[in-house]
Design an enzyme around this catalytic site. Sequence first.
Site, PDB file in Angstrom:
ATOM      1  N   VAL A  37       0.820  -0.983   0.318  1.00 36.50           N
ATOM      2  CA  VAL A  37       0.197  -0.237  -0.058  1.00 36.50           C
ATOM      3  C   VAL A  37       1.014   0.737   0.296  1.00 36.50           C
ATOM      4  O   VAL A  37       0.259   2.074  -0.628  1.00 36.50           O
ATOM      5  CB  VAL A  37      -0.551   0.025   1.240  1.00 36.50           C
ATOM      6  CG1 VAL A  37      -1.693   1.098   1.437  1.00 36.50           C
ATOM      7  CG2 VAL A  37      -1.957  -1.141   1.289  1.00 36.50           C
ATOM      8  N   LYS A 109     -23.893  -9.076  -2.863  1.00 38.32           N
ATOM      9  CA  LYS A 109     -23.815  -9.395  -3.700  1.00 38.32           C
ATOM     10  C   LYS A 109     -25.969  -8.541  -3.705  1.00 38.32           C
ATOM     11  O   LYS A 109     -25.858  -8.220  -4.838  1.00 38.32           O
ATOM     12  CB  LYS A 109     -23.951 -10.342  -4.290  1.00 38.32           C
ATOM     13  CG  LYS A 109     -24.781 -11.686  -3.639  1.00 38.32           C
ATOM     14  CD  LYS A 109     -24.620 -12.880  -3.305  1.00 38.32           C
ATOM     15  CE  LYS A 109     -24.077 -13.784  -2.640  1.00 38.32           C
ATOM     16  NZ  LYS A 109     -23.647 -13.758  -0.979  1.00 38.32           N
ATOM     17  N   VAL A 136     -18.734 -11.734  -6.321  1.00 37.90           N
ATOM     18  CA  VAL A 136     -19.092 -12.564  -7.381  1.00 37.90           C
ATOM     19  C   VAL A 136     -17.694 -13.317  -7.280  1.00 37.90           C
ATOM     20  O   VAL A 136     -17.060 -12.787  -7.040  1.00 37.90           O
ATOM     21  CB  VAL A 136     -19.008 -11.195  -8.661  1.00 37.90           C
ATOM     22  CG1 VAL A 136     -20.208 -12.974  -9.766  1.00 37.90           C
ATOM     23  CG2 VAL A 136     -20.943 -10.914  -8.233  1.00 37.90           C
ATOM     24  N   ILE A 140     -12.030 -15.776  -7.196  1.00 38.20           N
ATOM     25  CA  ILE A 140     -11.537 -15.208  -8.618  1.00 38.20           C
ATOM     26  C   ILE A 140     -11.871 -13.904  -8.815  1.00 38.20           C
ATOM     27  O   ILE A 140     -12.777 -13.073  -8.407  1.00 38.20           O
ATOM     28  CB  ILE A 140     -12.908 -15.858  -9.459  1.00 38.20           C
ATOM     29  CG1 ILE A 140     -12.630 -17.413  -9.255  1.00 38.20           C
ATOM     30  CG2 ILE A 140     -12.064 -16.103 -10.945  1.00 38.20           C
ATOM     31  CD1 ILE A 140     -14.164 -18.651  -9.526  1.00 38.20           C
ATOM     32  N   GLY A 191     -20.983 -27.861   5.271  1.00 45.03           N
ATOM     33  CA  GLY A 191     -20.551 -26.384   5.665  1.00 45.03           C
ATOM     34  C   GLY A 191     -20.899 -25.937   3.658  1.00 45.03           C
ATOM     35  O   GLY A 191     -20.198 -24.983   4.147  1.00 45.03           O
ATOM     36  N   ASP A 205     -29.191 -16.593  -5.739  1.00 50.68           N
ATOM     37  CA  ASP A 205     -27.942 -16.279  -5.122  1.00 50.68           C
ATOM     38  C   ASP A 205     -26.771 -16.258  -6.655  1.00 50.68           C
ATOM     39  O   ASP A 205     -26.613 -14.867  -6.854  1.00 50.68           O
ATOM     40  CB  ASP A 205     -27.140 -16.964  -4.294  1.00 50.68           C
ATOM     41  CG  ASP A 205     -25.009 -16.411  -4.029  1.00 50.68           C
ATOM     42  OD1 ASP A 205     -25.146 -15.912  -3.247  1.00 50.68           O
ATOM     43  OD2 ASP A 205     -24.450 -17.377  -4.826  1.00 50.68           O
ATOM     44  N   LYS A 209     -25.721 -12.318  -8.429  1.00 52.78           N
ATOM     45  CA  LYS A 209     -24.293 -12.216  -8.980  1.00 52.78           C
ATOM     46  C   LYS A 209     -24.161 -11.672 -10.558  1.00 52.78           C
ATOM     47  O   LYS A 209     -24.070 -11.425 -11.329  1.00 52.78           O
ATOM     48  CB  LYS A 209     -23.595 -13.501  -8.547  1.00 52.78           C
ATOM     49  CG  LYS A 209     -23.696 -13.841  -7.253  1.00 52.78           C
ATOM     50  CD  LYS A 209     -22.619 -15.196  -6.200  1.00 52.78           C
ATOM     51  CE  LYS A 209     -22.435 -15.366  -5.262  1.00 52.78           C
ATOM     52  NZ  LYS A 209     -22.096 -16.581  -5.263  1.00 52.78           N
ATOM     53  N   GLY A 308     -16.895 -19.406   0.973  1.00 52.27           N
ATOM     54  CA  GLY A 308     -15.842 -19.635   2.205  1.00 52.27           C
ATOM     55  C   GLY A 308     -15.406 -18.543   2.415  1.00 52.27           C
ATOM     56  O   GLY A 308     -15.435 -17.674   1.673  1.00 52.27           O
TER      57      GLY A 308
END
Length: 435
Positions: A37, A109, A136, A140, A191, A205, A209, A308
């Site tokens: 930063v 989202k 989203v 990734i 889970g 969901d 997205k 996760g």
Amino acid sequence: MSKAKPALRVALLGCGVVGSQVVRLLHEQAGDLAARVGAPLELAGVAVRRLGRKRDADVDPALLTTDAEALVTRDDVDIVVEVIGGIEPARSLILAAMAHGKSVVSANKALLAEDGATIHGAARENGADLYFEASVAGAIPLLRPLRESLAGDRVRRVLGIVNGTTNYILDKMDSTGASFNDALEEAQALGYAEADPTADVEGFDAAAKAAILAGIAFHSRVTAADVHREGITEITAADVASARGMGYVIKLLAICARSDDGRSVGVRVHPAMIPRSHPLAGVREAYNAVFVEAESAGRLMFYGAGAGGAPTASAVLGDIVAVARNRIAGTRGPEESTYADLKVHPMGDSVTRYHVSLDVADKPGVLARVAEIFAGHDVSIQTVRQEGRGDDAQLVLVTHRASDAALSGTIKDLRDLNIVRAVASVMRVEGDDTP
């Protein structure tokens, strides 16, 4: 030697599965983050609903507060990170933070898909940054490439698996022959699915997205209400077996595509058959993967952990670093881009192929009568398979590309035929044009 820059202070809203991992990464990677930063990042406070609750992260109790509004409006806070989810109080807290000059990182989202116009408008009005990579596909890197790396290109289509729970369920149904209920129970035990899995299995969901992806990809405002949504609760083991026998696999897909004339976009979430040769067919368990097709860049694929605590926190930290760099440099990240203002066309205008399974009377002339109904709606049949079962037979047809409205009309008329005992299943077929 250059003078050390003062620390940037981060307020965190929520300390659950994701929030606790954000706290951990801020502590464990403090030195690296400061170097990246150009200034230290310090946790100014953590807003929680209950102070005495046991948490996964080692949080200094002095940082905890139940007064989230006071935290986000404090003069010593530079960046607000929202990971509580839902519409309220998240919306009010984000707006309050921006009104006080704070930049915001969010993983929300649902809020962005339902009322992104308000949030983006507040960011613009107050000169605040708004980053939301974690909203989203978890870890990734997807939104930033769409928003920045492909800013000079024209995106044609976004096609992908953006919900890990449903992908796990469908993968288990395919690989083990399990029923939907059995696969769901396994996902819950591990889970991957909530006790109330409605948001996932009914496609809410994924629809949120898809709205975010379409808005960025096509420079137009798209909300969750614009998205055609179907879940996976009606998918049976027989559907999965039928797909397997044809060399296909069933996935819940988010599909965002320009119309052929480029004047509108279609945004839909529904289960579909895809060829086993398609790269998305190999996306197993709770992983996500998204194809982006652009005119100049061609076909790109983004793959990884879509949910996760740690993976999502990774995306959040990436946004924190980007926002912190902008504040130090006195700049802002990209604003919402809606200049194209493309309309979302109705589902009936969407064009794809279809797999239709019919229970019919096993007697001469049935296939001809069924084919006549398809032809009457200008739906061309590509392949037919028939299996006899006493007085009844199963007729499986795969069509060429046709509009959803034409197929719906076909199915309605088929149900009115006395030779058709039942329309056992109707499944869209996607991905034959993507190697």
